[in-house]
Design an enzyme around this catalytic site. Structure first.
Site, PDB file in Angstrom:
ATOM      1  N   ASN A   1       4.537   8.282   2.844  1.00  0.00           N
ATOM      2  CA  ASN A   1       4.577   8.036   1.595  1.00  0.00           C
ATOM      3  C   ASN A   1       3.697   8.799   0.507  1.00  0.00           C
ATOM      4  OD1 ASN A   1       6.062   5.244   1.243  1.00  0.00           O
ATOM      5  ND2 ASN A   1       4.951   5.210   2.924  1.00  0.00           N
TER       6      ASN A   1
ATOM      7  N   LYS B   1       0.813  -1.317  -0.009  1.00  0.00           N
ATOM      8  CA  LYS B   1       0.031   0.130   0.113  1.00  0.00           C
ATOM      9  C   LYS B   1       0.701   1.342  -0.017  1.00  0.00           C
ATOM     10  CE  LYS B   1       0.807   0.985   4.310  1.00  0.00           C
ATOM     11  NZ  LYS B   1       1.499   2.181   4.774  1.00  0.00           N
TER      12      LYS B   1
HETATM   13  O1  LIG Z   1       2.395   2.303   7.576  1.00  0.00           O
HETATM   14  C1  LIG Z   1       2.062   3.435   8.037  1.00  0.00           C
HETATM   15  C2  LIG Z   1       0.611   3.725   8.622  1.00  0.00           C
HETATM   16  O2  LIG Z   1       0.005   2.335   8.818  1.00  0.00           O
HETATM   17  C3  LIG Z   1       2.831   4.694   8.154  1.00  0.00           C
HETATM   18  O3  LIG Z   1       2.605   5.000   6.659  1.00  0.00           O
HETATM   19  P1  LIG Z   1       4.039   6.183   6.177  1.00  0.00           P
HETATM   20  O4  LIG Z   1       5.024   5.350   6.355  1.00  0.00           O
HETATM   21  O5  LIG Z   1       3.434   6.340   5.024  1.00  0.00           O
HETATM   22  O6  LIG Z   1       3.870   7.367   7.120  1.00  0.00           O
END
Ligand SMILES: O=C(CO)COP(=O)(O)O
Ligand SMILES: NC(=O)C1=CN([C@@H]2O[C@H](COP(=O)(O)OP(=O)(O)OC[C@H]3O[C@@H](n4cnc5c(N)ncnc54)[C@H](OP(=O)(O)O)[C@@H]3O)[C@@H](O)[C@H]2O)C=CC1
Length: 325
Positions: free
Chosen positions: A234, A169
């Site tokens: 992300n 994801k």
């Molecule tokens: O995995 C995550 C939330 O479940 C954290 O997302 P990020 O690494 O994109 O901040």
């Protein structure tokens, strides 16, 4: 099942390691947080530990697992290893749990993954997660350790699926950030996330994950959280690329790790090897490589050959059953 306070060593004192330390401390467990800059040695930190939880970024997992193995192999006999990293190793294409299992073939390894933005957890907001393992008892033990009024923990028997949901994801979250950065609207975002889930299932199935796992918390749940929150690193990568920043500029201003950047490269290798169609990931890859602009990525996705929505369920089949409406 052991409901007594446990000695937990958390490897990685970044955003996620610290949030997990907070969650474990709610249930009166003794938590030791270790990072490569810790003043206390890893050997001393691991003394009498019941649970090792790894929240190290993907790029450090193998080195740290080898380090754990070298300093304390014998005393870890009954220790459960929990992995909370969301990434894939380049070249081997291993998931974090596969690395831990290779180095510790006799320890139970549990994956912990779900829609868990650490900043919200640090604010003591409620969240749910999934713990998955081939060893059911170990997964249930970790469920007990972390379950609280703030954190609802489910078990799942598909560790690869749970782990891949959290990992795959991240790439789709980059594309969602681009979508919002370009102000493409809610319809476009819904289409992107839904087709992104299809890509996740295709890759997951090829790597041995169950389809239904991707419709649970660690798949769809985490996809929704990261694709819709500016707290996601992300998502931020995509959003800022769509606002004319370069990748080095984005990464230098980002707090913490955006695993999707490296995961995307590994996914391209996997997709080529197994001939899997992953058009969104492909556009994210080219965008990250500076080969196309966000607008060009959008055009390429919109102008792909028209097709049936479902891979194994061509529309002609439905029509021949007289269900055309
Ligand atoms: O995995 C995550 C939330 O479940 C954290 O997302 P990020 O690494 O994109 O901040
Ligand atoms: N933050 C979140 O909301 C969530 C993050 N995750 C996942 O958890 C993992 C860590 O994320 P997060 O804590 O946010 O990231 P951070 O960047 O905040 O922390 C990363 C941690 O990994 C360590 N590390 C990085 N590279 C190495 C290496 N080569 N050797 C040893 N240690 C290393 C860092 O140590 P140092 O400080 O010394 O560099 C730091 O302790 C990622 O895979 C992420 O996807 C999962 C769920 C939620």
């Amino acid at each position: 099942m052991n409901n007594k306070p446990q000695n937990i060593t958390i490897l990685g004192a970044g955003a996620w390691g610290q949030a997990l330390a907070h969650l474990a401390a709610i249930n009166q467990h003794t938590v030791r947080l270790w990072s490569r800059h810790s003043p206390v040695s890893l050997e001393d930190t691991l003394a009498n530990t019941d649970i090792i939880l790894c929240a190290i970024s993907m790029k450090g997992v193998r080195d740290v697992a080898n380090l754990v193995n070298s300093v304390n192999e014998k005393s870890l006999k009954n220790t459960i290893v929990v992995t909370a990293t969301k990434g894939l190793e380049p070249y081997t294409t291993y998931t974090p749990s596969q690395i831990w299992e290779t180095i510790f073939p006799h320890q139970p390894v549990v994956v912990l993954s779900g829609p868990n933005l650490s900043k919200e957890i640090e604010q003591k907001l409620p969240a749910a997660t999934v713990v998955a393992s081939k060893n059911v008892v170990a997964a249930q033990q970790i469920q007990l350790v972390f379950s609280s009024q703030q954190f609802r923990v489910y078990t799942n028997p598909d560790p690869v699926g749970v782990e891949l949901g959290g990992t795959l994801k991240n790439v789709i979250a980059i594309s969602a950030g681009v979508c919002d950065g370009l102000h493409l609207g809610t319809n476009a975002k819904a289409a992107l996330v839904t087709r992104g889930l299809t890509e996740m299932v295709r890759i997951g199935n090829t790597l041995g994950a169950k389809t239904e796992t991707f419709y649970g918390l660690s798949g769809l749940g985490d996809l929704l959280a990261t694709c819709n929150s500016p707290l996601s690193r992300n998502y931020q990568v995509g959003y800022q690329l769509a606002n004319s920043k370069t990748l080095p500029e984005v990464l230098s201003s980002l707090s913490g790790t955006a695993e999707g950047v490296n995961t995307c490269r590994v996914l391209m290798e996997i997709a080529q090897k197994h001939s899997i169609a992953i058009p969104i990931t492909e556009q994210v890859y080219q965008l990250l490589a500076g080969e196309i602009t966000p607008r060009q990525a959008l055009d390429k996705l919109m102008l792909r050959d028209i097709k049936s929505e479902f891979d194994n369920f061509p529309v002609e089949q439905i029509w021949s059953r007289g269900e055309k409406c």
